[in-house]
Design an enzyme around this catalytic site. Structure first.
Site, PDB file in Angstrom:
ATOM      1  N   CYS A 139      -9.752 -13.020  17.813  1.00  0.00           N
ATOM      2  CA  CYS A 139     -10.290 -11.853  18.362  1.00  0.00           C
ATOM      3  C   CYS A 139     -11.726 -11.559  18.122  1.00  0.00           C
ATOM      4  O   CYS A 139     -11.949 -11.332  16.566  1.00  0.00           O
ATOM      5  CB  CYS A 139      -9.927 -10.958  18.249  1.00  0.00           C
ATOM      6  SG  CYS A 139      -7.468 -11.410  18.638  1.00  0.00           S
ATOM      7  N   ASP A 143     -12.312  -1.435  13.231  1.00  0.00           N
ATOM      8  CA  ASP A 143     -12.460  -0.775  11.665  1.00  0.00           C
ATOM      9  C   ASP A 143     -13.926  -1.672  11.551  1.00  0.00           C
ATOM     10  O   ASP A 143     -14.368  -2.071  12.568  1.00  0.00           O
ATOM     11  CB  ASP A 143     -11.615  -1.928  11.287  1.00  0.00           C
ATOM     12  CG  ASP A 143      -9.886  -1.350  11.117  1.00  0.00           C
ATOM     13  OD1 ASP A 143      -9.978   0.146  11.211  1.00  0.00           O
ATOM     14  OD2 ASP A 143      -9.116  -2.235  11.349  1.00  0.00           O
ATOM     15  N   CYS A 182      -4.592 -17.982  13.423  1.00  0.00           N
ATOM     16  CA  CYS A 182      -4.169 -17.552  14.832  1.00  0.00           C
ATOM     17  C   CYS A 182      -4.282 -18.271  15.994  1.00  0.00           C
ATOM     18  O   CYS A 182      -5.306 -19.394  16.247  1.00  0.00           O
ATOM     19  CB  CYS A 182      -5.009 -16.129  15.468  1.00  0.00           C
ATOM     20  SG  CYS A 182      -4.639 -15.351  13.855  1.00  0.00           S
ATOM     21  N   LYS A 220      -3.560   5.091   7.185  1.00  0.00           N
ATOM     22  CA  LYS A 220      -4.057   5.259   8.618  1.00  0.00           C
ATOM     23  C   LYS A 220      -4.065   6.497   8.239  1.00  0.00           C
ATOM     24  O   LYS A 220      -3.452   7.634   7.486  1.00  0.00           O
ATOM     25  CB  LYS A 220      -3.146   4.775   8.734  1.00  0.00           C
ATOM     26  CG  LYS A 220      -3.182   2.995   8.898  1.00  0.00           C
ATOM     27  CD  LYS A 220      -2.116   2.910   9.923  1.00  0.00           C
ATOM     28  CE  LYS A 220      -2.546   0.733   9.636  1.00  0.00           C
ATOM     29  NZ  LYS A 220      -1.897   0.676   8.700  1.00  0.00           N
ATOM     30  N   ARG A 278       6.886  -0.089   2.175  1.00  0.00           N
ATOM     31  CA  ARG A 278       6.858  -1.181   3.117  1.00  0.00           C
ATOM     32  C   ARG A 278       5.650  -2.003   2.091  1.00  0.00           C
ATOM     33  O   ARG A 278       4.530  -1.572   1.917  1.00  0.00           O
ATOM     34  CB  ARG A 278       6.610  -0.565   4.372  1.00  0.00           C
ATOM     35  CG  ARG A 278       5.516   0.302   4.675  1.00  0.00           C
ATOM     36  CD  ARG A 278       5.428   1.584   6.088  1.00  0.00           C
ATOM     37  NE  ARG A 278       4.428   2.093   6.580  1.00  0.00           N
ATOM     38  CZ  ARG A 278       4.443   3.338   6.049  1.00  0.00           C
ATOM     39  NH1 ARG A 278       5.225   3.660   5.001  1.00  0.00           N
ATOM     40  NH2 ARG A 278       3.587   3.874   6.931  1.00  0.00           N
ATOM     41  N   CYS A 305     -11.847  -8.722  15.152  1.00  0.00           N
ATOM     42  CA  CYS A 305     -10.835  -9.044  13.778  1.00  0.00           C
ATOM     43  C   CYS A 305     -10.901  -8.351  12.717  1.00  0.00           C
ATOM     44  O   CYS A 305     -12.132  -8.053  11.889  1.00  0.00           O
ATOM     45  CB  CYS A 305     -10.199 -10.205  14.066  1.00  0.00           C
ATOM     46  SG  CYS A 305      -9.214 -10.442  12.840  1.00  0.00           S
ATOM     47  N   ARG A 309       1.121  -1.344   0.110  1.00  0.00           N
ATOM     48  CA  ARG A 309      -0.149   0.418   0.055  1.00  0.00           C
ATOM     49  C   ARG A 309       0.716   1.267   0.229  1.00  0.00           C
ATOM     50  O   ARG A 309       0.776   3.026  -0.884  1.00  0.00           O
ATOM     51  CB  ARG A 309      -0.825   0.386   1.201  1.00  0.00           C
ATOM     52  CG  ARG A 309      -1.784   1.325   1.706  1.00  0.00           C
ATOM     53  CD  ARG A 309      -2.225   1.312   2.831  1.00  0.00           C
ATOM     54  NE  ARG A 309      -3.705   0.000   2.220  1.00  0.00           N
ATOM     55  CZ  ARG A 309      -4.162  -0.083   3.384  1.00  0.00           C
ATOM     56  NH1 ARG A 309      -4.026  -0.321   4.557  1.00  0.00           N
ATOM     57  NH2 ARG A 309      -4.935  -1.046   3.458  1.00  0.00           N
ATOM     58  N   TYR A 310       1.592   1.248   0.992  1.00  0.00           N
ATOM     59  CA  TYR A 310       2.822   2.107   1.025  1.00  0.00           C
ATOM     60  C   TYR A 310       4.020   1.994   0.236  1.00  0.00           C
ATOM     61  O   TYR A 310       4.628   0.528   0.479  1.00  0.00           O
ATOM     62  CB  TYR A 310       3.103   2.717   2.808  1.00  0.00           C
ATOM     63  CG  TYR A 310       1.946   2.583   3.347  1.00  0.00           C
ATOM     64  CD1 TYR A 310       1.567   4.531   3.160  1.00  0.00           C
ATOM     65  CD2 TYR A 310       2.194   1.402   4.137  1.00  0.00           C
ATOM     66  CE1 TYR A 310       0.400   4.160   4.423  1.00  0.00           C
ATOM     67  CE2 TYR A 310       0.338   2.025   5.217  1.00  0.00           C
ATOM     68  CZ  TYR A 310       0.131   3.168   4.989  1.00  0.00           C
ATOM     69  OH  TYR A 310      -0.838   4.015   6.266  1.00  0.00           O
ATOM     70  N   ASP A 329      -7.746   3.645   9.987  1.00  0.00           N
ATOM     71  CA  ASP A 329      -7.802   2.939   8.560  1.00  0.00           C
ATOM     72  C   ASP A 329      -8.622   3.583   8.017  1.00  0.00           C
ATOM     73  O   ASP A 329      -9.935   2.630   8.081  1.00  0.00           O
ATOM     74  CB  ASP A 329      -7.286   1.133   9.399  1.00  0.00           C
ATOM     75  CG  ASP A 329      -6.257   1.019   8.081  1.00  0.00           C
ATOM     76  OD1 ASP A 329      -5.288   1.641   7.291  1.00  0.00           O
ATOM     77  OD2 ASP A 329      -5.271   0.357   9.075  1.00  0.00           O
ATOM     78  N   ARG A 339      -9.488  -8.976   9.602  1.00  0.00           N
ATOM     79  CA  ARG A 339      -9.295  -9.823   8.863  1.00  0.00           C
ATOM     80  C   ARG A 339     -10.622 -10.849   9.645  1.00  0.00           C
ATOM     81  O   ARG A 339      -9.986 -11.692   9.116  1.00  0.00           O
ATOM     82  CB  ARG A 339      -7.722 -10.393   8.855  1.00  0.00           C
ATOM     83  CG  ARG A 339      -7.588  -9.146   8.488  1.00  0.00           C
ATOM     84  CD  ARG A 339      -5.755  -9.704   7.454  1.00  0.00           C
ATOM     85  NE  ARG A 339      -5.293  -8.367   7.366  1.00  0.00           N
ATOM     86  CZ  ARG A 339      -3.698  -7.820   7.294  1.00  0.00           C
ATOM     87  NH1 ARG A 339      -3.725  -8.783   8.488  1.00  0.00           N
ATOM     88  NH2 ARG A 339      -3.569  -6.479   7.015  1.00  0.00           N
TER      89      ARG A 339
HETATM   90  C1  LIG Z   1      -1.030  -0.849   8.790  1.00  0.00           C
HETATM   91  C2  LIG Z   1      -0.111  -1.138   7.456  1.00  0.00           C
HETATM   92  C3  LIG Z   1       0.865  -0.435   7.486  1.00  0.00           C
HETATM   93  C4  LIG Z   1       2.413  -0.118   8.224  1.00  0.00           C
HETATM   94  O1  LIG Z   1       1.500   1.845   8.185  1.00  0.00           O
HETATM   95  P1  LIG Z   1       2.204   1.942   9.588  1.00  0.00           P
HETATM   96  O2  LIG Z   1       1.868   3.515   9.381  1.00  0.00           O
HETATM   97  O3  LIG Z   1       3.865   1.747   8.724  1.00  0.00           O
HETATM   98  O4  LIG Z   1       2.646   0.797  11.575  1.00  0.00           O
HETATM   99  C5  LIG Z   1       2.058  -1.089   5.931  1.00  0.00           C
HETATM  100  N1  LIG Z   1       0.777  -1.624   4.711  1.00  0.00           N
HETATM  101  C6  LIG Z   1      -0.145  -1.687   5.010  1.00  0.00           C
HETATM  102  C7  LIG Z   1      -1.284  -2.365   4.096  1.00  0.00           C
HETATM  103  C8  LIG Z   1      -1.453  -1.985   6.651  1.00  0.00           C
HETATM  104  O5  LIG Z   1      -2.191  -1.771   6.176  1.00  0.00           O
HETATM  105  S1  SF4 Z   2      -6.945  -9.279  15.602  1.00  0.00           S
HETATM  106 FE1  SF4 Z   2      -7.445 -10.592  13.274  1.00  0.00          FE
HETATM  107  S2  SF4 Z   2      -5.608 -11.415  13.307  1.00  0.00           S
HETATM  108 FE2  SF4 Z   2      -4.729 -10.694  15.020  1.00  0.00          FE
HETATM  109  S3  SF4 Z   2      -4.660 -12.359  16.337  1.00  0.00           S
HETATM  110 FE3  SF4 Z   2      -7.185 -11.306  16.443  1.00  0.00          FE
HETATM  111  S4  SF4 Z   2      -7.901 -12.923  15.093  1.00  0.00           S
HETATM  112 FE4  SF4 Z   2      -5.939 -12.661  14.115  1.00  0.00          FE
END
Ligand SMILES: *Cc1c(COP(=O)(O)O)cnc(C)c1O
Ligand code: SF4
Length: 360
Positions: free
Chosen positions: A109, A275, A105, A319, A96, A112, A92-93, A312, A114
């Protein structure tokens, strides 16, 4: 050595009822929840739950409210799909990339982001073919300075396989930072063995672990010892916390959590606004309340204890800091609010004389 990992986790209504976390007449509805979103409560986590509606119970025990899905909730709340470069790798960025190494996991959670992609019925660890494609992409994109390894929970992967990942990364010299996002050091501390630590460090890069923890009670003596092992080994540990209704949505709990992090050599990093994951509205705190809570931490807590409050942006836009504003324009200068809420004028002598302010 803890025996937590060898005991079976609670994964369905029968186990939850037997453990006293649900009434027998809830079996059907909880079965529906568990069929939709995986449940796993390891014995060590179950032991921390005093009541099903306490800070730990609300995070990990399934709730009928999860079946209520609101129109603005999304299966992919932070827009990972829009930036999936190759399977499992989100870019995305520019500097990174994020590798979703596994969809498993140790604990699921209830909030979560995801939740549609993790747990039973998902693929587990990326297969050899997907990993090859991810590494080929990483090798070809030399602007990637940091690799974030996540999931699922990457520390649920065996040390042997993590060591293989680290060994492959070692050959990519443009990647300087390796960051693992995990709940394991707090909720499955027995996994933090010398072998695991060696595997995390085997790339010879600077390694960060971002520990996800939401309540001070998650930082048990065993968890603190596991965190100390990581830090002592030279890994930098930062925190991430999700602001959650009935879990940590008060100043006292947030203050105790941030202080516990700092006391354990964990630098508070992010406090996330929850989220818009499906079926999580009962756990969400309004943005307004979140901003007020963050405002209340300023001044009350050491600067070391201050996390950045972030949202996010839905749709994959990344973010954005969401904390309160302390500054506003006033004439040619500014007004600033102090930690007690008192407002002060602030002149800005560095501003070139005569240049018109572009205040809104
Ligand atoms: C959150 C996230 C990051 C990391 O973001 P930071 O602000 O550097 O912690 C990188 N890639 C994706 C896809 C993310 O969702
Ligand atoms: S937030 Fe989602 S991905 Fe992270 S530990 Fe909990 S269940 Fe697993």
């Amino acid at each position: 050595m803890s025996i937590i990992s060898r005991e079976k986790a609670l994964t369905g209504p029968e186990g939850l009822i037997a453990a006293g976390f649900a009434a027998p007449e809830e079996a059907e509805v909880l079965g529906k929840v568990a069929a939709r979103y995986s449940v796993a409560v390891p014995a060590g986590v179950a032991a921390l739950i005093e009541r099903r509606d306490d800070a730990l119970g609300r995070q990990f025990l399934p709730d009928a409210a999860e079946l209520e899905i609101l129109p603005h909730e999304r299966a992919d709340p932070i827009g990972d799909d829009a930036h999936e470069a190759v399977k499992g790798l989100i870019h995305r960025y520019p500097d990174r990339a994020l590798l979703k190494l596994t969809s498993v996991c140790p604990v699921y959670c209830r909030f979560c982001f995801r939740r549609e992609r993790v747990g039973a019925g998902t693929e587990g660890m990326l297969d050899a073919h997907a990993l090859d494609a991810a590494f080929a992409y990483l090798a070809a994109n030399r602007e990637i300075w940091e690799l974030i390894v996540t999931g699922g929970d990457p520390l649920a992967v065996s040390p042997r396989r993590l060591a293989e990942i680290s060994a492959r990364l070692k050959r990519l010299d443009h990647i300087k930072i390796l960051r693992f996002h995990s709940r394991v050091p707090a909720l499955a501390p027995e996994r933090v063995t010398d072998e695991l630590i060696a595997a995390l460090r085997a790339s010879a890069k600077t390694v960060y672990v971002a520990l996800h923890a939401n309540h001070p009670r998650e930082l048990t003596q065993e968890a603190r010892a596991a965190i100390a092992r990581l830090v002592d080994s030279g890994i930098v540990v930062v925190s991430q916390t999700v602001l959650l209704r009935g879990v940590n949505d008060n100043v006292e709990t947030l203050a105790a959590l941030m202080r516990a992090f700092v006391e354990n050599r964990i630098k508070p990093y992010y406090l996330h606004h929850a989220d818009l994951a499906p079926g999580t509205s009962h756990l969400r705190v309004s943005l307004e309340e979140g901003r007020e809570l963050v405002r209340a931490l300023l001044g009350r807590l050491s600067g070391l204890c201050q996390p950045v409050f972030v949202v996010d942006i839905p749709g994959g836009h990344g973010k954005a800091p969401a904390g309160p504003d302390y500054w506003r324009r006033e004439g040619e200068g500014w007004r600033v609010e102090d930690w007690r809420g008192k407002s002060h004028a602030y002149a800005d002598p560095a501003a070139p004389a005569g240049r018109k302010s572009r205040a809104p």
